[in-house]
Design an enzyme around this catalytic site. Structure first.
Site, short mmCIF file in Angstrom:
data_model
loop_
_atom_site.label_atom_id
_atom_site.label_comp_id
_atom_site.label_asym_id
_atom_site.label_seq_id
_atom_site.Cartn_x
_atom_site.Cartn_y
_atom_site.Cartn_z
N HIS A 44 -0.27 -1.97 -0.30
CA HIS A 44 1.12 -1.69 0.08
C HIS A 44 1.71 -2.91 0.77
O HIS A 44 0.99 -3.73 1.35
CB HIS A 44 1.20 -0.48 1.01
CG HIS A 44 0.41 -0.65 2.28
ND1 HIS A 44 -0.96 -0.46 2.32
CD2 HIS A 44 0.78 -1.04 3.51
CE1 HIS A 44 -1.39 -0.71 3.54
NE2 HIS A 44 -0.36 -1.07 4.28
N THR A 100 -5.25 -1.40 7.59
CA THR A 100 -5.81 -0.14 8.08
C THR A 100 -5.83 0.94 7.00
O THR A 100 -6.63 1.86 7.06
CB THR A 100 -5.03 0.40 9.30
OG1 THR A 100 -3.67 0.65 8.93
CG2 THR A 100 -5.09 -0.59 10.47
N HIS A 114 -5.26 0.94 0.51
CA HIS A 114 -4.54 1.21 -0.74
C HIS A 114 -3.35 0.26 -0.68
O HIS A 114 -2.53 0.34 0.26
CB HIS A 114 -4.10 2.68 -0.78
CG HIS A 114 -3.28 3.07 -1.97
ND1 HIS A 114 -3.58 4.14 -2.79
CD2 HIS A 114 -2.12 2.54 -2.47
CE1 HIS A 114 -2.65 4.26 -3.73
NE2 HIS A 114 -1.74 3.30 -3.56
N ASP A 143 7.50 4.21 6.53
CA ASP A 143 6.28 4.08 7.33
C ASP A 143 6.38 5.06 8.50
O ASP A 143 7.39 5.09 9.21
CB ASP A 143 6.13 2.65 7.85
CG ASP A 143 4.78 2.41 8.53
OD1 ASP A 143 4.03 1.55 8.04
OD2 ASP A 143 4.49 3.07 9.54
N HIS A 153 -4.30 3.67 -7.65
CA HIS A 153 -5.03 3.09 -6.53
C HIS A 153 -5.54 1.68 -6.81
O HIS A 153 -6.17 1.42 -7.84
CB HIS A 153 -6.22 3.97 -6.12
CG HIS A 153 -6.94 3.42 -4.93
ND1 HIS A 153 -6.66 3.80 -3.64
CD2 HIS A 153 -7.89 2.45 -4.84
CE1 HIS A 153 -7.40 3.11 -2.81
NE2 HIS A 153 -8.17 2.27 -3.50
N CYS A 183 -8.13 9.02 -0.05
CA CYS A 183 -7.21 7.91 0.25
C CYS A 183 -5.84 8.51 0.59
O CYS A 183 -5.24 9.23 -0.23
CB CYS A 183 -7.11 6.97 -0.95
SG CYS A 183 -5.76 5.78 -0.80
P1 AMP Z 1 -1.62 -1.67 7.24
O1 AMP Z 1 -2.78 -1.15 6.42
O2 AMP Z 1 -2.07 -2.31 8.54
O3 AMP Z 1 -0.71 -2.57 6.47
O4 AMP Z 1 -0.74 -0.46 7.75
C1 AMP Z 1 -0.75 0.82 7.22
C2 AMP Z 1 0.56 1.49 7.58
O5 AMP Z 1 0.56 2.80 7.01
C3 AMP Z 1 0.81 1.66 9.09
O6 AMP Z 1 2.01 0.97 9.45
C4 AMP Z 1 0.96 3.19 9.26
O7 AMP Z 1 1.98 3.54 10.18
C5 AMP Z 1 1.30 3.63 7.85
N1 AMP Z 1 0.87 4.99 7.53
C6 AMP Z 1 -0.35 5.53 7.69
N2 AMP Z 1 -0.37 6.80 7.26
C7 AMP Z 1 0.90 7.08 6.83
C8 AMP Z 1 1.52 8.23 6.27
N3 AMP Z 1 0.86 9.38 6.06
N4 AMP Z 1 2.83 8.15 5.93
C9 AMP Z 1 3.52 7.00 6.14
N5 AMP Z 1 2.97 5.88 6.65
C10 AMP Z 1 1.69 5.93 6.99
ZN ZN Z 2 -5.37 5.19 -2.88
#
Ligand code: AMP
Ligand code: ZN
Length: 137
Positions: free
Chosen positions: A99, A94, A97, A30, A46, A4
């Site tokens: 957030h 996407t 986890h 982000d 998690h 994850c």
């Molecule tokens: P969502 O699950 O659609 O709410 O979005 C997941 C968010 O996580 C997206 O806006 C990505 O740009 C962000 N994201 C994914 N991987 C990383 C990372 N390693 N560091 C910071 N943000 C991330």
């Molecule tokens: Zn996680």
């Protein structure tokens, strides 16, 4: 090592740009930056989604979100701020986890969420509400 990506961020196994953390939450930039100042508030332990939060996590995310939102407001003076949170692929999640997105907004910034209202009659609202109340009881 967890597969994850946000658990890896919490554990410091991959880089993140943090702005705040407390016992239950971490707030970091982000990577996509829809607008400058776009921050994610994630739970440390998690949980796949909103349904999986315990009471302490839910309270901590609300607290951290309000605190960081005020800091974003003071730092970037955006015209507005959207709080966005997706649960499940169909909702656009996407990273599975939990957030919350804190997203500074500006007029005509290209960020869109269509809102296809149905405006059902009051009896429909009552029917929907009763189904939810039954589950809450
Ligand atoms: P969502 O699950 O659609 O709410 O979005 C997941 C968010 O996580 C997206 O806006 C990505 O740009 C962000 N994201 C994914 N991987 C990383 C990372 N390693 N560091 C910071 N943000 C991330
Ligand atoms: Zn996680």
């Amino acid at each position: 090592m967890s597969d994850c990506v946000f658990c890896r961020i919490v554990a410091g196994q991959i880089p993140s740009t943090r702005v705040f953390e407390d016992e239950d939450t971490v707030a970091f930039m982000d990577i996509g930056q829809v607008n400058p100042g776009h921050v994610l508030v994630a739970v440390k332990r998690h949980a796949d989604n909103l349904y999986a939060l315990d009471e302490a996590q839910a309270a901590a995310v609300a607290r951290t979100s309000a605190r960081v939102a005020r800091a974003i407001r003071d730092a970037f003076a955006p015209a507005g701020l959207s709080v966005y949170q997706a649960n499940g692929k169909a909702a656009g999640q996407t990273v599975f986890h939990y957030h919350v997105h804190l997203l500074p907004r500006h007029e005509a910034d290209g960020m869109e969420l269509t809102w296809p209202v149905k405006n059902p009659p009051r009896e429909k609202l009552e029917g929907y509400a009763e189904k939810i109340r039954t589950q809450l009881a």
